[in-house]
Design a protein around this motif. Structure first.
Motif: not given
Length: 135
Positions: A33-36, A38-39, A46-48, A50-51
């Motif tokens: 996922t984008p969150g993963e 980003t981590e 930033t998360y956005s 990466v998305v």
């Protein structure tokens, strides 16, 4: 624009970021996922951001995605060799004289690579050429 973008490190070209993210996805055991992502990037983006990059890569046909909870999980559509083959095909398709491009490519192959290409193109003509271990 300054070299430091909101405290997140130096700005890099989109292709560099895409390659960095593609590398992470290729090394992962499953879609991310984008969150993963980003981590895994350690806060470089930033998360956005990466998305945005993942969406752009999906639109280009580099990634596939599937719903996972409230987000999408992304994975490469092929492996590294597959991406290299796609780049080679794209270069060939962009040139008006395909025959000249292929002829120059073939002329510059090593003897070993030329033999391998012959074998791949027509395996029935090269029955004595078995793939040897270590090649």
């Amino acid at each position: 624009m300054s070299a430091d973008t909101h405290g997140r490190g130096p700005k890099r070209a989109n292709g560099v970021r895409e390659n960095q993210i593609l590398g992470l996805l290729q090394q992962a055991d499953a879609a991310l996922t984008p969150g993963e992502v980003t981590e895994l990037l350690g806060g470089e983006l930033t998360y956005s951001s990466v998305v945005t990059i993942l969406t752009r890569m999906h639109t280009k046909g580099v990634l596939r995605r599937a719903s996972r909870g409230r987000a999408y999980a992304y994975a490469p559509v092929t492996d590294d060799a597959g991406f290299a083959a796609r780049r080679m095909r794209t270069v060939l398709e962009e040139r008006p004289d395909r025959e000249a491009v292929l002829a120059r490519f073939a002329d510059e192959l090593s003897d070993r690579d030329a033999d391998l290409l012959r074998q791949l193109l027509d395996p029935g003509q090269h029955p004595g050429h078995q793939k040897q271990s270590g090649q």
